[in-house]
Motif scaffolding. Structure first.
Motif, PDB file in Angstrom:
ATOM      1  N   HIS A 158       0.644  -1.145   0.120  1.00  0.00           N
ATOM      2  CA  HIS A 158      -0.013   0.209   0.125  1.00  0.00           C
ATOM      3  C   HIS A 158       0.631   1.121  -0.041  1.00  0.00           C
ATOM      4  N   LEU A 160       3.899   1.411  -0.875  1.00  0.00           N
ATOM      5  CA  LEU A 160       4.698   1.491  -2.146  1.00  0.00           C
ATOM      6  C   LEU A 160       3.680   2.184  -3.335  1.00  0.00           C
ATOM      7  N   ALA A 161       2.544   1.657  -3.293  1.00  0.00           N
ATOM      8  CA  ALA A 161       1.491   2.360  -4.661  1.00  0.00           C
ATOM      9  C   ALA A 161       1.433   3.661  -4.021  1.00  0.00           C
ATOM     10  N   ALA A 163       3.517   5.876  -2.961  1.00  0.00           N
ATOM     11  CA  ALA A 163       4.551   6.543  -3.217  1.00  0.00           C
ATOM     12  C   ALA A 163       4.941   6.421  -4.837  1.00  0.00           C
ATOM     13  N   TRP A 164       4.383   5.377  -5.612  1.00  0.00           N
ATOM     14  CA  TRP A 164       4.365   5.378  -6.820  1.00  0.00           C
ATOM     15  C   TRP A 164       3.459   6.139  -7.536  1.00  0.00           C
ATOM     16  N   TYR A 165       2.519   6.483  -6.851  1.00  0.00           N
ATOM     17  CA  TYR A 165       1.235   7.397  -7.484  1.00  0.00           C
ATOM     18  C   TYR A 165       1.709   8.878  -7.311  1.00  0.00           C
ATOM     19  N   LEU A 167       5.106   9.800  -7.239  1.00  0.00           N
ATOM     20  CA  LEU A 167       6.177  10.142  -7.749  1.00  0.00           C
ATOM     21  C   LEU A 167       6.138  10.089  -9.546  1.00  0.00           C
ATOM     22  N   VAL A 168       5.378   9.011  -9.946  1.00  0.00           N
ATOM     23  CA  VAL A 168       4.935   8.658 -11.438  1.00  0.00           C
ATOM     24  C   VAL A 168       3.747   9.435 -11.938  1.00  0.00           C
ATOM     25  N   ARG A 169       2.739   9.254 -11.286  1.00  0.00           N
ATOM     26  CA  ARG A 169       1.502   9.791 -11.616  1.00  0.00           C
ATOM     27  C   ARG A 169       1.221  11.300 -10.959  1.00  0.00           C
ATOM     28  N   ARG A 170       1.923  11.713 -10.285  1.00  0.00           N
ATOM     29  CA  ARG A 170       1.608  12.818  -9.681  1.00  0.00           C
ATOM     30  C   ARG A 170       0.431  12.922  -9.179  1.00  0.00           C
TER      31      ARG A 170
END
Length: 230
Positions: A158, A160-161, A163-165, A167-170
Motif C-alpha cells: 500500500h 509503495l503504491a 509513493a508510486w502514484y 512520484l510517477v502519476r503525480r
C-alpha cells in the motif's frame, strides 16, 4: 464542498477519520505487541478498536455517501484489466486500489476477530478466549501470529503504491485522504462531489455509536482468567 475549478470533495469526513484511526490502531497494535509485558493490555485495546472500525467501514460501504460505497468502486476482473492497460481511473478508488481496500479490510478484520480468542499463555487473553476450547484458541492464536506478516506485506504494498502514484502519476493521495479533496484533473470531467456535511456526520455518529456498543458488549463477555497458583 461544491465542485469547482480548485478542488472536488471525494472523501467524506467519516471515511477519512476511519482511515487514520485504523492507521493508529495498526501501528499501536504492532508496537505494543513487540513491547510485550504490560503493553499487551494496550494491544488488546487497539485490537478491539480496530474491530469496531472494520465493522463500521463494512456497514459504511452500504450506507455511506457515493465514493465510500462498495457498489461504486468494487469492480470485476475486466475493469481491473482495462485499468492496467491505461483506461482512465474513476473518481474515488480505482479498480486496482479497490482490491487493496478489500484485502486490507479482510486481513485486518480477521486479525481483530481472531484476536478475540487468542492467548499468550502468560497473562493476556482475548475477550472471548474463555468461550472456546483450548485447541480452538491455540489454532486461532497461530493464525493470528501468521496473519501479522500478511498485514505487514499488504501495508508495505500500500505504501509503495502511494509513493508510486506520488512520484510517477503525480497524484497526491495522502493529501486527498487528509483534506477529502482532489484536483479536477485527476478525475473524469463532470465528476460530482460527494455528500459531506451534518447529515452524513450524524449518520456516521449513530452508526459509530451502535458499533461501539457492540464492541463494548463483546468485551463484557470476557471471562477472567484464574491466575491463582493454588
Amino acid at each position: 464542498m461544491q465542485n469547482n475549478r480548485l478542488a472536488i470533495r471525494i472523501w467524506d469526513l467519516p471515511t477519512r477519520l476511519f482511515h487514520w484511526a485504523l492507521v493508529v490502531c495498526i501501528v499501536g497494535a504492532f508496537v505494543s505487541v513487540k513491547l510485550g509485558g504490560l503493553y499487551m493490555d494496550w494491544h488488546v485495546r487497539f485490537g478491539c478498536v480496530a474491530l469496531g472500525l472494520i465493522i463500521f467501514r463494512l456497514l459504511w460501504g452500504f450506507v455511506g455517501p457515493r465514493y465510500a460505497r462498495f457498489a461504486q468502486f468494487v469492480r470485476g476482473p475486466r475493469a481491473v484489466a482495462r485499468y492496467l492497460k491505461g483506461a482512465a481511473a474513476p473518481a474515488g478508488h480505482n479498480p486496482l486500489g479497490a482490491l487493496s481496500v478489500l484485502a486490507l479490510l479482510l486481513v485486518v478484520g480477521f486479525q481483530a476477530v481472531s484476536g478475540l480468542f487468542t492467548t499468550d499463555d502468560i497473562m493476556t487473553q482475548g475477550p472471548l478466549f474463555g468461550h472456546v476450547s483450548e485447541s480452538t484458541a491455540s489454532l486461532l492464536t497461530s493464525w493470528h501470529k501468521l496473519n501479522e506478516w500478511v498485514i505487514i506485506g499488504l501495508v508495505a504494498l500500500h505504501l509503495l503504491a502511494v509513493a508510486w502514484y506520488a512520484l510517477v502519476r503525480r497524484k497526491r493521495l495522502v493529501r486527498a485522504i487528509i483534506t477529502g479533496n482532489v484536483d479536477p484533473k485527476d478525475v473524469p470531467a463532470g465528476t460530482p462531489p460527494t455528500q459531506d456535511g451534518f447529515t452524513i456526520w450524524l449518520r456516521a455518529l449513530i452508526l459509530g455509536a451502535c458499533v461501539t456498543g457492540l464492541v463494548l458488549w463483546i468485551r463484557s463477555l470476557e471471562i477472567a482468567a484464574d491466575m491463582s497458583f493454588s
